[in-house]
Design a protein around this motif. Sequence first.
Motif, PDB file in Angstrom:
ATOM      1  N   VAL A  86       0.772  -1.248  -0.037  1.00  0.00           N
ATOM      2  CA  VAL A  86      -0.043   0.027   0.069  1.00  0.00           C
ATOM      3  C   VAL A  86       0.959   1.339   0.147  1.00  0.00           C
ATOM      4  N   CYS A  87       0.800   2.302  -1.157  1.00  0.00           N
ATOM      5  CA  CYS A  87       1.462   3.281  -1.149  1.00  0.00           C
ATOM      6  C   CYS A  87       0.849   4.592  -0.876  1.00  0.00           C
ATOM      7  N   ILE A  88       1.687   5.643  -0.450  1.00  0.00           N
ATOM      8  CA  ILE A  88       1.555   6.899  -0.301  1.00  0.00           C
ATOM      9  C   ILE A  88       0.843   7.351  -1.600  1.00  0.00           C
TER      10      ILE A  88
ATOM     11  N   ASN B 265       4.023   4.626  -8.565  1.00  0.00           N
ATOM     12  CA  ASN B 265       4.442   4.194  -9.778  1.00  0.00           C
ATOM     13  C   ASN B 265       5.635   3.315  -9.843  1.00  0.00           C
ATOM     14  N   MET B 266       6.732   4.015  -9.089  1.00  0.00           N
ATOM     15  CA  MET B 266       8.117   3.220  -9.053  1.00  0.00           C
ATOM     16  C   MET B 266       7.846   1.798  -8.562  1.00  0.00           C
ATOM     17  N   ILE B 267       7.062   1.796  -7.400  1.00  0.00           N
ATOM     18  CA  ILE B 267       6.648   0.592  -6.760  1.00  0.00           C
ATOM     19  C   ILE B 267       6.087  -0.510  -7.769  1.00  0.00           C
TER      20      ILE B 267
ATOM     21  N   LEU C  73       8.693  -2.054 -10.024  1.00  0.00           N
ATOM     22  CA  LEU C  73       9.446  -3.002  -9.519  1.00  0.00           C
ATOM     23  C   LEU C  73       8.775  -4.220  -9.048  1.00  0.00           C
ATOM     24  N   ALA C  74       7.541  -4.289  -8.686  1.00  0.00           N
ATOM     25  CA  ALA C  74       6.787  -5.504  -8.212  1.00  0.00           C
ATOM     26  C   ALA C  74       6.548  -6.040  -9.280  1.00  0.00           C
ATOM     27  N   ALA C  75       6.277  -5.590 -10.359  1.00  0.00           N
ATOM     28  CA  ALA C  75       6.035  -6.458 -11.656  1.00  0.00           C
ATOM     29  C   ALA C  75       7.029  -7.259 -12.090  1.00  0.00           C
TER      30      ALA C  75
ATOM     31  N   LEU D 127       8.178 -13.265  -5.885  1.00  0.00           N
ATOM     32  CA  LEU D 127       6.968 -12.450  -5.015  1.00  0.00           C
ATOM     33  C   LEU D 127       5.908 -12.028  -5.729  1.00  0.00           C
ATOM     34  N   ALA D 128       4.806 -12.393  -5.769  1.00  0.00           N
ATOM     35  CA  ALA D 128       3.534 -11.841  -6.328  1.00  0.00           C
ATOM     36  C   ALA D 128       3.048 -10.841  -5.630  1.00  0.00           C
ATOM     37  N   VAL D 129       3.394  -9.432  -6.148  1.00  0.00           N
ATOM     38  CA  VAL D 129       2.954  -8.176  -5.406  1.00  0.00           C
ATOM     39  C   VAL D 129       1.667  -7.475  -5.972  1.00  0.00           C
ATOM     40  N   GLU D 130       0.863  -7.390  -5.166  1.00  0.00           N
ATOM     41  CA  GLU D 130      -0.224  -6.435  -5.555  1.00  0.00           C
ATOM     42  C   GLU D 130       0.075  -4.924  -5.108  1.00  0.00           C
ATOM     43  N   VAL D 131       0.026  -4.058  -5.781  1.00  0.00           N
ATOM     44  CA  VAL D 131       0.337  -2.472  -5.316  1.00  0.00           C
ATOM     45  C   VAL D 131      -1.061  -1.910  -5.459  1.00  0.00           C
ATOM     46  N   VAL D 132      -1.241  -0.981  -4.294  1.00  0.00           N
ATOM     47  CA  VAL D 132      -2.533  -0.288  -4.280  1.00  0.00           C
ATOM     48  C   VAL D 132      -2.049   1.337  -3.950  1.00  0.00           C
TER      49      VAL D 132
END
Length: 285
Positions: free
Chosen positions: A91-93, A102-104, A107-109, A114-119
């Motif tokens: 969870v991002c600011i 946008n950066m996270i 990187l997550a993709a 690690l399967a990362v969901e970014v919110v």
Amino acid sequence: MTHLAADKIALITDSGSDLTLEQRKQYNIYSVSLRIVYKFGEFRDGIEITPSEVYSRMPGEVPSTSLPLPDDVIGLYDQLADEGYTHALHVCISSGLSGTFNMIRLLAAEHPRLAVEVVDSKILSMGEGMLVLECAKTLQETGSIPLAIERLQQVRETMLGTFIIRTLEYLRKGGRIGLVESVLGNMLNLKPVIFVNDDGVYQTLAKARGFNAARTALLEEFKTRYGGRPVRISVVYGDGLEDAENLLVEAKGALNVTDGFVSQVSPVLGAHTGPSLLGLIAYEG
């Protein structure tokens, strides 16, 4: 995305969420630090520099701020994968106030293990922090990232995050003025009550002559918004703990508060608002 019982899910946020070490430990929340940048060096927010160190250099020296180091993010993802985590919710600011989301996301993709969901929380400070805490509770109860994201979005819809400051100088210098300045004009001593709108950008909610009048106007906005409905609240502050504690007492008298606490904003947020920041955040619950 469905998760099997064997999935091990990590919850990650950033230092812009203002969660305390105790809160993060209680719910096993990981965090990456944004950065404070001075001419003489840069520091990881909340780890290598404190709010009081930032304020003590003001107004003579106002630092800039920067995104987390990519190596810090990748290093954390690697560490989590090494510890057996298979999935993460990050969870991002607000993307309207920082390029972190946008950066996270990039990187997550690209992370292989690690399967990362970014919110995008579309808010900051303890507004973001309280959303992360709701995610933590949902993950504990359900083990489901989709349900945690759904809960975050439900809470964000009922959340109002506001603040007042004695001067707009620091917001201007940091380029975070958003939609605030256009409505102020040049009227003498007019102080805006600033909120984070649905797009995650600063906007004027109300305005009043002088800081104390703005504080009163801020509380009135919450009474109008929530009436007698139960709310959870946090009061955030720059360098004025006593003012924050007093506002918490007043808010508890004016609203139907089921839970409330005070939190100091992180150095990276304080750099953009200055020591006079006083804020109130609430959501229904």
